[in-house]
Motif scaffolding. Structure first.
Motif, short mmCIF file in Angstrom:
data_model
loop_
_atom_site.label_atom_id
_atom_site.label_comp_id
_atom_site.label_asym_id
_atom_site.label_seq_id
_atom_site.Cartn_x
_atom_site.Cartn_y
_atom_site.Cartn_z
N ARG A 153 0.70 -1.15 0.02
CA ARG A 153 0.11 0.06 -0.10
C ARG A 153 0.83 1.20 -0.11
O ARG A 153 1.72 1.55 0.66
CB ARG A 153 -1.13 0.15 1.27
N SER A 154 0.80 2.24 -1.01
CA SER A 154 1.46 3.40 -1.00
C SER A 154 0.85 4.32 -0.03
O SER A 154 -0.12 4.34 0.44
CB SER A 154 1.47 3.89 -2.34
N HIS A 155 1.64 5.47 0.15
CA HIS A 155 1.10 6.66 0.86
C HIS A 155 -0.03 7.33 0.49
O HIS A 155 -0.91 7.75 1.14
CB HIS A 155 2.30 7.65 1.18
N SER A 156 -0.32 7.14 -0.75
CA SER A 156 -1.44 7.78 -1.81
C SER A 156 -2.48 6.94 -1.56
O SER A 156 -3.93 7.14 -2.27
CB SER A 156 -1.19 8.06 -2.96
N GLY A 157 -2.43 5.65 -1.20
CA GLY A 157 -3.63 4.79 -1.05
C GLY A 157 -3.53 3.61 -2.23
O GLY A 157 -4.54 2.81 -2.27
N ALA A 158 -2.66 4.08 -3.30
CA ALA A 158 -2.94 2.93 -4.29
C ALA A 158 -2.19 1.45 -3.90
O ALA A 158 -1.51 1.43 -2.81
CB ALA A 158 -1.86 3.39 -5.26
N LEU A 159 -2.75 0.32 -4.31
CA LEU A 159 -2.39 -0.93 -4.05
C LEU A 159 -1.53 -1.46 -5.06
O LEU A 159 -2.01 -1.56 -6.13
CB LEU A 159 -3.49 -1.89 -3.75
N THR A 160 -0.45 -2.14 -4.86
CA THR A 160 0.41 -2.84 -6.02
C THR A 160 0.35 -4.25 -5.56
O THR A 160 0.56 -4.65 -4.52
CB THR A 160 1.95 -2.29 -5.74
N VAL A 161 0.29 -5.08 -6.69
CA VAL A 161 0.21 -6.48 -6.46
C VAL A 161 1.20 -7.12 -7.55
O VAL A 161 1.28 -6.88 -8.62
CB VAL A 161 -1.31 -7.16 -6.79
N LYS A 162 2.16 -7.85 -6.62
CA LYS A 162 3.35 -8.49 -7.60
C LYS A 162 3.24 -10.12 -7.63
O LYS A 162 2.81 -10.64 -6.65
CB LYS A 162 4.51 -7.97 -6.94
N LEU A 163 3.47 -10.71 -8.48
CA LEU A 163 3.50 -12.06 -8.67
C LEU A 163 4.70 -12.48 -9.26
O LEU A 163 5.17 -11.97 -10.34
CB LEU A 163 2.34 -12.54 -9.35
N ALA A 164 5.43 -13.31 -8.75
CA ALA A 164 6.79 -14.05 -9.13
C ALA A 164 6.34 -14.91 -10.37
O ALA A 164 5.25 -15.46 -10.48
CB ALA A 164 7.57 -14.44 -8.24
N ALA A 165 7.33 -15.24 -11.26
CA ALA A 165 7.02 -16.42 -12.16
C ALA A 165 6.71 -17.61 -11.72
O ALA A 165 7.03 -17.84 -10.48
CB ALA A 165 8.18 -16.39 -13.32
N PHE A 166 5.64 -18.13 -12.19
CA PHE A 166 5.09 -19.47 -11.72
C PHE A 166 4.62 -20.41 -12.66
O PHE A 166 3.91 -20.04 -13.55
CB PHE A 166 3.80 -19.26 -10.58
N PRO A 167 5.00 -21.78 -12.72
CA PRO A 167 4.35 -22.63 -13.61
C PRO A 167 3.20 -23.09 -13.62
O PRO A 167 2.71 -23.70 -12.49
CB PRO A 167 5.40 -23.80 -13.44
N LEU A 168 2.45 -22.59 -14.68
CA LEU A 168 0.95 -22.96 -14.76
C LEU A 168 0.53 -24.14 -15.63
O LEU A 168 -0.70 -24.55 -15.86
CB LEU A 168 0.15 -21.58 -15.09
N ASP A 169 1.52 -24.62 -16.29
CA ASP A 169 1.39 -25.77 -17.04
C ASP A 169 0.19 -25.49 -18.03
O ASP A 169 -0.64 -26.32 -18.36
CB ASP A 169 1.04 -27.00 -16.20
N GLY A 170 0.29 -24.42 -18.85
CA GLY A 170 -0.45 -24.13 -19.83
C GLY A 170 -1.97 -23.93 -19.41
O GLY A 170 -2.95 -23.46 -20.26
N THR A 171 -2.49 -23.82 -18.07
CA THR A 171 -3.67 -23.53 -17.44
C THR A 171 -3.70 -22.19 -16.90
O THR A 171 -3.10 -21.99 -16.10
CB THR A 171 -4.30 -24.48 -16.45
N PRO A 172 -4.29 -21.11 -17.53
CA PRO A 172 -4.22 -19.76 -17.09
C PRO A 172 -4.90 -19.46 -15.65
O PRO A 172 -5.60 -20.58 -15.22
CB PRO A 172 -5.02 -18.95 -18.00
N ALA A 173 -4.65 -18.43 -15.05
CA ALA A 173 -5.38 -18.27 -13.73
C ALA A 173 -5.78 -17.03 -13.78
O ALA A 173 -5.19 -15.81 -14.39
CB ALA A 173 -4.15 -18.43 -12.66
N ASP A 174 -6.87 -16.60 -12.84
CA ASP A 174 -7.50 -15.40 -12.74
C ASP A 174 -6.84 -14.77 -11.29
O ASP A 174 -6.71 -15.54 -10.48
CB ASP A 174 -8.96 -15.33 -12.40
#
Length: 257
Positions: A153-174
């Motif tokens: 959470r930033s001082h301005s109230g914005a939210l940042t979401v980070k994901l590292a690389a992950f093997p999904l084996d061809g099936t996407p994720a939401d």
């Protein structure tokens, strides 16, 4: 990749803006547990209604689960009991649609309340806590390696979401973002719970899919997250179209003052 999101660029599932009328305070930078944490967390989604006399014990249990660092506990209020005498002010049709989507994926004959869906793999009423603990153990066995998002959470109230690389084996994720209220107490003057004061916890007020994810390292910034005091954020990463959850995390609400 880095994506900055405004509202038109996201796929909104429910619920509209979170509770209005809460003063915004300056937020310190707060960062949730980084990716790759072996101990979870794991999701418990409670589908509940203030019009259902069977729900208060499950609501209280969710309040206990919400205190656990290894659980992302969220309360979704459904609207199909509104007709029996009390209209749940937190309920929406979109919440009911989410529960019905789980019922389809989990091959249920019908939807019911209270229902706790654990990590998208199974469901139980939550009346017997041993049932939920069994599902949590099953979730840990199925998905020991997690795509755990990092939330800040930033001082301005914005939210940042980070994901590292992950093997999904061809099936996407939401990648779904939930904004939730920590707690509400509601006096009920009609319906099955007439005369009771009902306590609800981690009530989802806004839920939207940030992206369909292909498993590559990615980052999203939500400028209008609206994380005012008393509001928390959770991110659920699950196989597309309400499949099993493969990662989640939460950013607990700030306390004003």
């Amino acid at each position: 990749m880095m994506v900055t999101l405004s509202r038109p660029g996201r796929r909104s599932l429910l619920i509209g803006a979170a509770a209005a009328g809460v003063a915004v305070t300056t937020a310190r930078m707060a960062t949730a547990k980084p990716p790759g944490a072996a101990e979870g967390p794991w999701t418990v989604e409670l589908f509940t209604s203030q019009g259902c006399s069977s729900c208060p014990p499950a609501d209280a249990y969710l309040g206990l689960l919400a205190k656990r660092p290894d659980i992302v506990a969220l309360s979704f209020h459904v609207d199909y009991w509104d007709y029996i005498g009390w209209k749940d002010s937190f309920a929406t049709r979109a919440t009911t649609d989410r529960q019905r989507a789980y019922a389809r994926v989990l091959k249920q004959r019908y939807v019911y309340t209270p229902e706790m869906v654990v990590d998208g793999i199974g469901h139980d009423t939550g009346r017997e806590r041993a049932g939920i603990e069994r599902l949590l153990a099953e979730a840990q066995r199925r998905s020991p390696r997690r795509a755990t998002p990092e939330l800040s959470r930033s001082h301005s109230g914005a939210l940042t979401v980070k994901l590292a690389a992950f093997p999904l084996d061809g099936t996407p994720a939401d990648v779904a973002l939930a904004i939730y209220d920590r707690r509400h107490s509601t006096p009920v003057d009609s319906g099955e719970n007439r005369g009771r004061m009902l306590d609800n916890f981690n009530i989802v007020r806004r839920l939207e899919v940030l992206s369909r994810w292909d498993g590559a390292a990615a980052s999203w910034t939500v400028e209008d997250a609206g994380l005012q005091p008393g509001l928390g954020a959770a991110v659920i990463v699950q196989r597309a179209d309400h499949g099993p959850v493969i990662g989640c995390n939460k950013l607990e609400p700030m306390v004003s003052g």
